[in-house]
Design an enzyme around this catalytic site. Structure first.
Site, PDB file in Angstrom:
ATOM      1  N   ASN A  85      11.126  11.735   9.954  1.00  0.00           N
ATOM      2  CA  ASN A  85      11.469  10.688   8.989  1.00  0.00           C
ATOM      3  C   ASN A  85      11.498  11.296   7.589  1.00  0.00           C
ATOM      4  O   ASN A  85      10.598  12.064   7.222  1.00  0.00           O
ATOM      5  CB  ASN A  85      10.430   9.563   9.038  1.00  0.00           C
ATOM      6  CG  ASN A  85      10.384   8.872  10.396  1.00  0.00           C
ATOM      7  OD1 ASN A  85      11.405   8.667  11.021  1.00  0.00           O
ATOM      8  ND2 ASN A  85       9.185   8.542  10.846  1.00  0.00           N
ATOM      9  N   HIS A  98       7.075  16.581   8.336  1.00  0.00           N
ATOM     10  CA  HIS A  98       6.457  16.719   9.655  1.00  0.00           C
ATOM     11  C   HIS A  98       7.463  16.314  10.716  1.00  0.00           C
ATOM     12  O   HIS A  98       8.217  15.359  10.534  1.00  0.00           O
ATOM     13  CB  HIS A  98       5.186  15.873   9.763  1.00  0.00           C
ATOM     14  CG  HIS A  98       5.358  14.447   9.363  1.00  0.00           C
ATOM     15  ND1 HIS A  98       5.404  14.028   8.054  1.00  0.00           N
ATOM     16  CD2 HIS A  98       5.515  13.320  10.109  1.00  0.00           C
ATOM     17  CE1 HIS A  98       5.581  12.729   8.001  1.00  0.00           C
ATOM     18  NE2 HIS A  98       5.643  12.263   9.250  1.00  0.00           N
ATOM     19  N   PHE A  99       7.465  17.069  11.786  1.00  0.00           N
ATOM     20  CA  PHE A  99       8.290  16.732  12.946  1.00  0.00           C
ATOM     21  C   PHE A  99       7.373  16.139  14.004  1.00  0.00           C
ATOM     22  O   PHE A  99       6.373  16.758  14.380  1.00  0.00           O
ATOM     23  CB  PHE A  99       9.001  17.976  13.491  1.00  0.00           C
ATOM     24  CG  PHE A  99      10.066  18.486  12.559  1.00  0.00           C
ATOM     25  CD1 PHE A  99      11.375  18.051  12.680  1.00  0.00           C
ATOM     26  CD2 PHE A  99       9.750  19.379  11.549  1.00  0.00           C
ATOM     27  CE1 PHE A  99      12.358  18.499  11.815  1.00  0.00           C
ATOM     28  CE2 PHE A  99      10.724  19.834  10.670  1.00  0.00           C
ATOM     29  CZ  PHE A  99      12.030  19.391  10.803  1.00  0.00           C
ATOM     30  N   HIS A 100       7.723  14.940  14.448  1.00  0.00           N
ATOM     31  CA  HIS A 100       6.988  14.320  15.548  1.00  0.00           C
ATOM     32  C   HIS A 100       7.540  14.888  16.855  1.00  0.00           C
ATOM     33  O   HIS A 100       8.758  14.989  17.014  1.00  0.00           O
ATOM     34  CB  HIS A 100       7.242  12.805  15.589  1.00  0.00           C
ATOM     35  CG  HIS A 100       6.796  12.043  14.382  1.00  0.00           C
ATOM     36  ND1 HIS A 100       5.650  11.282  14.373  1.00  0.00           N
ATOM     37  CD2 HIS A 100       7.342  11.886  13.151  1.00  0.00           C
ATOM     38  CE1 HIS A 100       5.518  10.683  13.187  1.00  0.00           C
ATOM     39  NE2 HIS A 100       6.527  11.032  12.435  1.00  0.00           N
TER      40      HIS A 100
END
Ligand code: 5GP
Ligand code: ZN
Length: 135
Positions: A85, A98-100
């Site tokens: 996001n 951040h990458f989920h």
């Protein structure tokens, strides 16, 4: 800077770590959408993808497949989403890239909507022109 992920990266706030090297950290999300929901971050603070130097993004990208494979394999999930996001409007609450990595199984109800639309005739080229102009 009052950034929770900077504090986690610096070890000032505890996290359950999955992977760590000099530049990149992966840890379990405290509010998981599914078991094993993992976040992967550059240790250095950048708010959004478009603000991140290519070199730093490469370091995250270099680790992403390995961490995704471990999350997916460790959780024995059928699939996973990699999601990032950017900006409040997109749902970003923590303003540190951040990458989920979200383990997924059929029928798990994690994301129930994908509100796809259609372009009217001619619009797709118009849109592409606007975007290319910013490259
Ligand atoms: P965003 O909405 O910004 O893409 O997602 C932020 C994510 O960070 C959320 O999924 C949230 O659960 C997670 N998160 C927020 N604070 C903490 C924290 O202190 N520790 C951990 N492990 N995850 C956090
Ligand atoms: Zn930060």
């Amino acid at each position: 800077m009052d950034c929770i992920f900077c504090k986690i990266a610096a070890g000032h706030i505890p996290s359950v770590k999955i992977y760590e090297d000099e530049n990149v950290l992966a840890f379990l999300d405290i509010g998981p959408l599914s078991e094993g929901h993992t976040l992967i971050i550059p240790k250095k603070h950048y708010a959004k993808v478009d603000e991140c130097p290519a070199e730093m993004m490469s370091q995250v990208g270099a680790v992403l497949p390995k961490v995704a494979k471990a999350v997916f394999g460790g959780m024995e999930s059928e699939g996973y989403n990699v999601l990032c996001n950017n900006g409040r409007a997109s749902g970003q609450l923590v303003e540190h890239i951040h990458f989920h990595i979200i383990p997924r199984n059929a029928g798990d109800g994690v994301f129930t909507q994908w509100p796809a639309k259609q372009y009217p005739a001619g619009k797709i080229e118009e849109i592409a022109k606007k975007i290319r102009a910013k490259l």
